[in-house]
Design a protein around this motif. Structure first.
Motif, PDB file in Angstrom:
ATOM      1  N   PRO A  67       0.929  -1.220  -0.024  1.00  0.00           N
ATOM      2  CA  PRO A  67       0.053  -0.116  -0.135  1.00  0.00           C
ATOM      3  C   PRO A  67       0.865   1.171  -0.027  1.00  0.00           C
ATOM      4  O   PRO A  67       2.053   1.308   0.503  1.00  0.00           O
ATOM      5  CB  PRO A  67      -0.892  -0.316   1.344  1.00  0.00           C
ATOM      6  CG  PRO A  67      -0.772  -1.513   1.735  1.00  0.00           C
ATOM      7  CD  PRO A  67       0.691  -2.224   1.074  1.00  0.00           C
ATOM      8  N   GLY A  68       0.383   2.368  -0.763  1.00  0.00           N
ATOM      9  CA  GLY A  68       1.016   3.531  -0.534  1.00  0.00           C
ATOM     10  C   GLY A  68       1.417   4.267   0.637  1.00  0.00           C
ATOM     11  O   GLY A  68       2.494   5.010   0.707  1.00  0.00           O
ATOM     12  N   TRP A  69       0.565   3.874   1.804  1.00  0.00           N
ATOM     13  CA  TRP A  69       1.108   4.552   3.040  1.00  0.00           C
ATOM     14  C   TRP A  69       2.040   3.745   3.760  1.00  0.00           C
ATOM     15  O   TRP A  69       2.474   4.351   4.823  1.00  0.00           O
ATOM     16  CB  TRP A  69      -0.142   4.638   3.870  1.00  0.00           C
ATOM     17  CG  TRP A  69      -1.306   3.321   3.929  1.00  0.00           C
ATOM     18  CD1 TRP A  69      -2.181   2.882   3.144  1.00  0.00           C
ATOM     19  CD2 TRP A  69      -0.980   2.224   4.682  1.00  0.00           C
ATOM     20  NE1 TRP A  69      -2.865   1.980   3.409  1.00  0.00           N
ATOM     21  CE2 TRP A  69      -2.112   1.381   4.550  1.00  0.00           C
ATOM     22  CE3 TRP A  69      -0.009   1.897   5.760  1.00  0.00           C
ATOM     23  CZ2 TRP A  69      -2.174  -0.045   4.837  1.00  0.00           C
ATOM     24  CZ3 TRP A  69      -0.150   0.512   6.246  1.00  0.00           C
ATOM     25  CH2 TRP A  69      -1.252  -0.343   5.815  1.00  0.00           C
ATOM     26  N   VAL A  70       2.767   2.677   3.258  1.00  0.00           N
ATOM     27  CA  VAL A  70       3.653   1.962   3.924  1.00  0.00           C
ATOM     28  C   VAL A  70       4.810   2.831   4.278  1.00  0.00           C
ATOM     29  O   VAL A  70       5.564   3.306   3.050  1.00  0.00           O
ATOM     30  CB  VAL A  70       4.050   0.497   3.283  1.00  0.00           C
ATOM     31  CG1 VAL A  70       5.451  -0.113   4.101  1.00  0.00           C
ATOM     32  CG2 VAL A  70       2.809  -0.246   3.455  1.00  0.00           C
ATOM     33  N   ALA A  91      -8.012  -1.674   5.097  1.00  0.00           N
ATOM     34  CA  ALA A  91      -6.997  -0.541   4.489  1.00  0.00           C
ATOM     35  C   ALA A  91      -6.258  -0.750   3.592  1.00  0.00           C
ATOM     36  O   ALA A  91      -5.866   0.072   2.705  1.00  0.00           O
ATOM     37  CB  ALA A  91      -6.538   0.184   5.790  1.00  0.00           C
ATOM     38  N   SER A  92      -5.422  -1.876   3.355  1.00  0.00           N
ATOM     39  CA  SER A  92      -4.480  -2.169   2.662  1.00  0.00           C
ATOM     40  C   SER A  92      -4.989  -2.152   1.009  1.00  0.00           C
ATOM     41  O   SER A  92      -4.167  -2.209   0.234  1.00  0.00           O
ATOM     42  CB  SER A  92      -3.798  -3.485   2.896  1.00  0.00           C
ATOM     43  OG  SER A  92      -3.039  -3.624   4.243  1.00  0.00           O
ATOM     44  N   PHE A  93      -6.308  -2.703   0.964  1.00  0.00           N
ATOM     45  CA  PHE A  93      -6.686  -3.023  -0.449  1.00  0.00           C
ATOM     46  C   PHE A  93      -7.796  -2.132  -0.946  1.00  0.00           C
ATOM     47  O   PHE A  93      -8.202  -2.219  -1.955  1.00  0.00           O
ATOM     48  CB  PHE A  93      -6.973  -4.460  -0.429  1.00  0.00           C
ATOM     49  CG  PHE A  93      -5.826  -5.511  -0.192  1.00  0.00           C
ATOM     50  CD1 PHE A  93      -4.984  -5.594  -0.670  1.00  0.00           C
ATOM     51  CD2 PHE A  93      -6.021  -6.077   1.110  1.00  0.00           C
ATOM     52  CE1 PHE A  93      -3.815  -6.262  -0.591  1.00  0.00           C
ATOM     53  CE2 PHE A  93      -5.322  -7.192   1.494  1.00  0.00           C
ATOM     54  CZ  PHE A  93      -4.010  -7.223   0.679  1.00  0.00           C
ATOM     55  N   ARG A  94      -8.456  -1.293  -0.019  1.00  0.00           N
ATOM     56  CA  ARG A  94      -9.721  -0.741  -0.429  1.00  0.00           C
ATOM     57  C   ARG A  94      -9.277   0.258  -1.873  1.00  0.00           C
ATOM     58  O   ARG A  94     -10.189   0.226  -2.653  1.00  0.00           O
ATOM     59  CB  ARG A  94      -9.913   0.292   0.918  1.00  0.00           C
ATOM     60  CG  ARG A  94     -11.284   0.826   0.720  1.00  0.00           C
ATOM     61  CD  ARG A  94     -11.940   1.552   1.998  1.00  0.00           C
ATOM     62  NE  ARG A  94     -10.839   2.238   2.661  1.00  0.00           N
ATOM     63  CZ  ARG A  94     -10.327   2.270   3.924  1.00  0.00           C
ATOM     64  NH1 ARG A  94     -10.711   1.255   4.716  1.00  0.00           N
ATOM     65  NH2 ARG A  94      -9.460   3.020   4.430  1.00  0.00           N
ATOM     66  N   GLY A  95      -8.322   1.093  -1.454  1.00  0.00           N
ATOM     67  CA  GLY A  95      -8.064   1.988  -2.776  1.00  0.00           C
ATOM     68  C   GLY A  95      -7.788   1.200  -4.069  1.00  0.00           C
ATOM     69  O   GLY A  95      -8.372   1.413  -5.414  1.00  0.00           O
TER      70      GLY A  95
END
Length: 251
Positions: A67-70, A91-95
């Protein structure tokens, strides 16, 4: 679960099956493992003249979703699969479920049947392939991860769902398989929200796959030849068959 798979078709076969714009030649791969580059197909941003359907492009992505937020990849678990039941909210895959759905072409996948511990028997690998031969397309998710140094890397995960009756005796999970007639709908992230493609996140039809017992050569990533898919004859059942019930039950 899907932890190993194969793509042994030619580039032309992949191109014809998935309708991509173009694709480079690539070698047959009999033992694709996590963290390796995998071929995925995504919707192109541009459209065919006179059509609202996006074209498809092939690209390589690391099998291991980030995910981009890592912040630090060393502290983040390797996400090779995403559970279809929870991916739209997680959260990891929702986007990615909303904006970056992809197809992952495969000739089949491997799964291990793990006997009861008291048997003392090792896990038995199976090569799971289409009964009719040819390719299938797993539902996947993609994310372009940007590291702190500014470099970017495309990453991907394969969606899984509960196993169908054909495979349930081997493992309780299987990859989501998107049928060819639904490729466009699955890839259309512009107009198809996750709830509108939720019906595709189902176990594959019972008649689609067959499970072929193979040797433990597939257990080692270094083994990469066609001998991995050579059928073997099992010496004996790994578990005793279930006892017949005394009477039938409706439940």
């Amino acid at each position: 679960m899907c932890g190993r798979y194969a793509l042994t078709a030619t580039s032309k076969e992949v191109l014809d099956f998935l309708g991509v714009i173009d694709i480079d030649d690539f070698p047959a791969r009999y033992n694709i493992a996590p963290t390796q580059p995998v071929l995925v197909v995504a919707a192109e941003e541009h459209h065919r003249p006179g059509s609202n359907l996006p074209r498809r492009r092939a690209l390589l992505a690391r099998w291991g979703f980030l995910p981009g937020w890592v912040k630090d990849v060393r502290d983040f678990p390797l996400l090779i699969n995403a559970r279809a039941e929870t991916a739209p909210e997680k959260a990891s895959f929702r986007g990615a479920m909303r904006h970056r759905r992809v197809l992952v072409p495969a000739s089949g996948f491997y799964e291990w049947r793990r006997p009861a511990k008291e048997t003392g028997l090792p896990a038995q690998p199976y090569w799971i392939r289409s009964r009719k031969g040819g390719l299938v397309a797993f539902g996947g998710l993609m994310e372009t991860y940007a590291s702190a140094d500014g470099s970017e890397m495309d990453t991907a995960a394969i969606l899984t769902t509960r196993a169908n009756a054909t495979l349930r005796g081997i493992h309780d999970r299987m990859p989501v398989v998107i049928p060819p007639q639904e490729f466009s709908r699955w890839l259309d992230c512009r107009t198809q929200e996750p709830r509108e493609v939720a019906d595709l996140l189902q176990p594959a039809p019972e008649e689609l796959f067959e499970a072929v017992p193979v040797s433990n050569l597939v257990n080692r990533v270094a083994n990469m030849g066609p001998e991995l898919q050579k059928p073997i004859i099992l010496a004996e059942p790994q578990d005793p068959p279930p006892k017949a019930a005394a009477q039938m039950s409706l439940f």
